[in-house]
Write a protein that holds these residues in place. Structure first.
Motif, PDB file in Angstrom:
ATOM      1  N   ALA A 164      25.122 -10.914   9.144  1.00  0.00           N
ATOM      2  CA  ALA A 164      26.101  -9.833   9.125  1.00  0.00           C
ATOM      3  C   ALA A 164      26.091  -9.075  10.452  1.00  0.00           C
ATOM      4  O   ALA A 164      27.133  -8.681  10.967  1.00  0.00           O
ATOM      5  N   ILE A 165      24.910  -8.895  11.049  1.00  0.00           N
ATOM      6  CA  ILE A 165      24.820  -8.250  12.363  1.00  0.00           C
ATOM      7  C   ILE A 165      25.532  -9.109  13.397  1.00  0.00           C
ATOM      8  O   ILE A 165      26.338  -8.635  14.193  1.00  0.00           O
TER       9      ILE A 165
ATOM     10  N   ALA B 118      26.596  -8.724   2.903  1.00  0.00           N
ATOM     11  CA  ALA B 118      25.415  -7.879   3.072  1.00  0.00           C
ATOM     12  C   ALA B 118      25.593  -6.497   2.469  1.00  0.00           C
ATOM     13  O   ALA B 118      24.616  -5.794   2.231  1.00  0.00           O
ATOM     14  N   ASP B 119      26.844  -6.066   2.245  1.00  0.00           N
ATOM     15  CA  ASP B 119      27.007  -4.761   1.610  1.00  0.00           C
ATOM     16  C   ASP B 119      27.969  -4.828   0.435  1.00  0.00           C
ATOM     17  O   ASP B 119      28.672  -3.878   0.143  1.00  0.00           O
TER      18      ASP B 119
ATOM     19  N   VAL C 273      28.297   0.711   8.495  1.00  0.00           N
ATOM     20  CA  VAL C 273      27.431   0.636   7.321  1.00  0.00           C
ATOM     21  C   VAL C 273      26.064   1.141   7.762  1.00  0.00           C
ATOM     22  O   VAL C 273      25.448   0.574   8.654  1.00  0.00           O
ATOM     23  N   THR C 274      25.589   2.254   7.152  1.00  0.00           N
ATOM     24  CA  THR C 274      24.343   2.838   7.630  1.00  0.00           C
ATOM     25  C   THR C 274      23.147   1.981   7.238  1.00  0.00           C
ATOM     26  O   THR C 274      23.143   1.333   6.193  1.00  0.00           O
ATOM     27  N   ALA C 275      22.117   1.995   8.109  1.00  0.00           N
ATOM     28  CA  ALA C 275      20.893   1.249   7.847  1.00  0.00           C
ATOM     29  C   ALA C 275      20.275   1.712   6.529  1.00  0.00           C
ATOM     30  O   ALA C 275      19.758   0.906   5.755  1.00  0.00           O
ATOM     31  N   ARG C 276      20.373   3.016   6.270  1.00  0.00           N
ATOM     32  CA  ARG C 276      19.786   3.564   5.056  1.00  0.00           C
ATOM     33  C   ARG C 276      20.387   2.907   3.812  1.00  0.00           C
ATOM     34  O   ARG C 276      19.685   2.518   2.891  1.00  0.00           O
TER      35      ARG C 276
ATOM     36  N   ALA D  55      15.080  -6.303   5.184  1.00  0.00           N
ATOM     37  CA  ALA D  55      16.194  -5.538   5.753  1.00  0.00           C
ATOM     38  C   ALA D  55      15.735  -4.715   6.955  1.00  0.00           C
ATOM     39  O   ALA D  55      16.440  -4.625   7.966  1.00  0.00           O
ATOM     40  N   ALA D  56      14.542  -4.123   6.855  1.00  0.00           N
ATOM     41  CA  ALA D  56      14.095  -3.187   7.893  1.00  0.00           C
ATOM     42  C   ALA D  56      13.838  -3.882   9.232  1.00  0.00           C
ATOM     43  O   ALA D  56      14.188  -3.346  10.288  1.00  0.00           O
ATOM     44  N   VAL D  57      13.236  -5.083   9.191  1.00  0.00           N
ATOM     45  CA  VAL D  57      12.859  -5.738  10.447  1.00  0.00           C
ATOM     46  C   VAL D  57      14.083  -6.043  11.324  1.00  0.00           C
ATOM     47  O   VAL D  57      14.126  -5.644  12.494  1.00  0.00           O
TER      48      VAL D  57
END
Lengths: 470, 470
Positions: free
Chosen positions: A359-360, B292-293, A368-371, A425-427
């Motif tokens: 997606a990135i 992804a979202d 779309v926020t990381a949170r 998701a975080a990495v």
């Protein structure tokens, strides 16, 4: 026909005929490839060449690139350098790069050395920049390659062509047509004529369709349209690929110091896209840059460093288990369940990771926020963890008839799935924030986390609840 | 400007202006997205809309699709259905599909219900087939969608457009120009005019560039070129994407019963390519079809079955370890090294797998025999295994000071790397031979092999050499 191209070393670009052969399917291609391999094995290189020369150059190239080394060289010896160059010219850039890699610098130098300089230069431009540079250095004939060699690989400057149709902003359709006609066979690659101002600045563009409809004296201003996107020579190829995809572009003008200096053709943009999209897949598995049938040394150079790094991370996991040696000595059956907890975490983390990396790469996560993504994946991990935790507890109960073990296992599974989702998701999101390509190395980091935390949770809970287990 | 599109429900296709806004970079896009989110949170939907309406429709769509559900609905309420449809029309097909998924069938029905039938039909065609069908069923106005709905998803028939420029084989350039002009705004999407015979059969094609250069009375035969590839409506979208890439095509004619019946535009071919290439990456991690979202339920439906299957395979690994419980009880330290042997095998196997899956997908392996690939990967496994085996033995020796353990570990590592290479190549090649997409499920099978054989080798050798260890 391929034969048209084999017309002597004096041939220039205009003599390079367009391919007229029709496409064939993959099955027929494979059948011809088998036939060619057998003919060469029987020493009949000329008959093998007769078999491929009636094909589209893209098919010729694919078959020849797939031959084992010795057979390929035998076949190339009976082909004229013109035919090889003509083939490279009509292959897509990714396949041309692969073909060039098979020929090697020496093979390419030999072919290019026998071509008309104009043909040699055009052929050199089909190759990846690094290889083109290496080949250019070995050539006797001086080619005007300085500007090509000066560009940085992976940038717009390295992808662009410097001959393209232009017309003055105060001109008429007839002038645009003249500019197109001057390009010779290369004209067929363009979908727009670029409108430039008095100082060479890019003003607008005329779609080829509207040029086709215009009267010869139609003012350019009446048939031109605004330019949606342009880039500078230093723009990253990935960004060019994103612009093409996102805005549905067919070609991309390159502007430097306010002047139009080049155009990136659709085929170059697309091979950049294919490269980008599939490279990602390779990078997640850390095999980027390899070819499935290239030389062993290249594969070892790509893979072994990662395998070695990964070995270090598995020792982290081993050290985690070693912390609980006394617990394992008391309840040896725990050892059997180590891969269950860690393996599920690894799969779950990789699922999340792959989705986010893609997606990135496709630019889908704008706004779309990381949170939100983190909470979403942690939540999914929790839901999956509840189901898998209950399931694993039930199966373990049926197998080992040990309620304590089942409870410990179910709890560890639940915890590790939440960790897998969060870390998965975080990495990549963190790597994107600090400006590192998330496709590289993410997988190793994520599975290290899921291994280490999986073992910590499972054996840690077991140690605390040891009375339930024995 | 977006505003041009918001011109009442009576608007037809010809009123749909082309976008004039320039492209902006990802950073600026993110900044605007943040601004829009904050404006909506503050209850200022109209100001938020003013902020996005000056952007290119592809950017508007991306930002709106990325908003949280409630904010998105608030913003859509102040936008006219014409603007939403105009936006969908100018987004790339993949992003349009994602946007449609966010709106849902109800949202799309509401928008389409207020459009001119011609616009509604054009908008419907931008959506993935399954969603388009669901929306079409809910519409009050009867749209001529029967032919669209009859096509099978993932085929050339579902990708093609049925309005395209044609000219008779005995005609002149002027007639080809008339056919192009009749298409209205859609003309800009074509790079060729298709030359048909008296019974509608596809004879050849005229490149738009050569039409632009031709005199009005030029015979079509003089400016036409052979058609390299055509497909039938039933041809798989993946094969269409392969043809485009391999032969560098810009559009692909579709022929049925000898007659030209449609044309696949570059943008559809390309989104099929992107879909194909990146889907592969998702399939290897078994998250294909997810966003992804998107909603959680969709992700659970995709991932949980695979996680559950994987749980079954980890129990195979657990059962393998359980076979050696007595050995583990004698030498508990063995447990710590279980993830080292299995983990390295898993990584090595996945590297091989990913490379081969990608090469199959890109059609690179034509004429390369399965035997050659298998030997190559087994050989690589052996070479990697020697290095990793020595390394792991040395590290284990330094850590645990147990020569027997080091030897057992090194041997198991060597063996498992050979297995990883062989199985990583054999599984996708076998799946291709029996006609199954190798991207699906390969990873689970390969890691199961490397886990089970890793444990068997490590613990099996340990049991045999138990006297060296204690």
């Amino acid at each position: 026909m391929a034969g048209e191209a084999s017309n002597g070393a004096g041939a220039t670009l205009d003599d390079w005929g367009a391919p007229t052969a029709r496409a064939i399917g993959l099955n027929e291609l494979s059948a011809v490839a088998d036939e060619v391999r057998e003919l060469i094995a029987a020493g009949q290189e000329r008959r093998a060449f007769e078999r491929v020369r009636v094909l589209h150059p893209a098919d010729m190239g694919l078959i020849i690139a797939g031959l084992p080394g010795a057979s390929r060289e035998a076949l190339l010896r009976v082909m004229s350098p013109q035919t090889v160059a003509w083939m490279l010219q009509h292959m897509n850039p990714v396949e041309a790069g692969r073909f060039g890699a098979r020929l090697g610098v020496r093979g390419l130098s030999f072919v290019l050395g026998q071509l008309h300089p104009q043909q040699a230069l055009a052929t050199l431009r089909r190759l990846p920049l690094r290889r083109a540079r290496a080949v250019a250095e070995t050539l006797d004939q001086p080619l005007p390659v300085a500007e090509l060699l000066a560009e940085e690989a992976g940038t717009a400057g390295a992808l662009m062509v410097t001959a393209y149709p232009t017309v003055s902003a105060d001109g008429q359709a007839a002038a645009a047509r003249d500019s197109v006609a001057e390009l010779g066979p290369a004209r067929l690659k363009f979908t727009h004529v670029f409108v430039v101002g008095p100082d060479g600045e890019l003003v607008s563009e005329v779609p080829m369709v509207d040029l086709a409809l215009a009267e010869p004296d139609a003012p350019i201003a009446d048939i031109s349209a605004p330019v949606v996107a342009s880039v500078s020579p230093a723009t990253d190829a990935k960004e060019c690929a994103r612009l093409r995809r996102h805005y549905n572009l067919t070609q991309l003008p390159v502007v430097e110091d306010g002047r139009l200096t080049g155009v990136i053709l659709a085929e170059s943009l697309l091979s950049a896209v294919v490269e980008q999209d599939t490279r990602q897949m390779l990078q997640v598995a850390s095999v980027a840059g390899e070819s499935a049938d290239g030389p062993l040394s290249g594969s070892i150079r790509t893979r072994l460093p990662w395998l070695t790094i990964n070995l270090a991370t598995t020792f982290l996991a081993a050290a985690t288990i070693a912390l609980f040696e006394s617990t394992l000595a008391q309840v040896v059956v725990l050892a059997a369940f180590l891969p269950v907890v860690a393996g599920q975490g690894g799969i779950g983390g990789t699922q999340t990771l792959t989705l986010i990396v893609r997606a990135i790469a496709l630019g889908e996560l704008v706004g779309v926020t990381a949170r939100r993504l983190l909470i979403r994946e942690a939540m999914l991990g929790l839901l999956h963890g509840v189901w898998l935790g209950v399931l694993v507890a039930v199966v373990a109960m049926l197998w080992k008839d040990n309620l304590g073990l089942s409870l410990v296992l179910g709890l560890a599974m639940l915890g590790n799935m939440v960790i897998a989702g969060s870390v998965g998701a975080a990495v990549p999101l963190f790597l994107r924030r600090i400006g590192v390509d998330p496709a590289v190395a993410s997988a190793v980091v994520v599975t290290t986390f899921t291994d280490v935390f999986g073992f910590l949770l499972f054996l840690g809970i077991a140690r605390v609840a040891i009375d339930l287990l024995v």
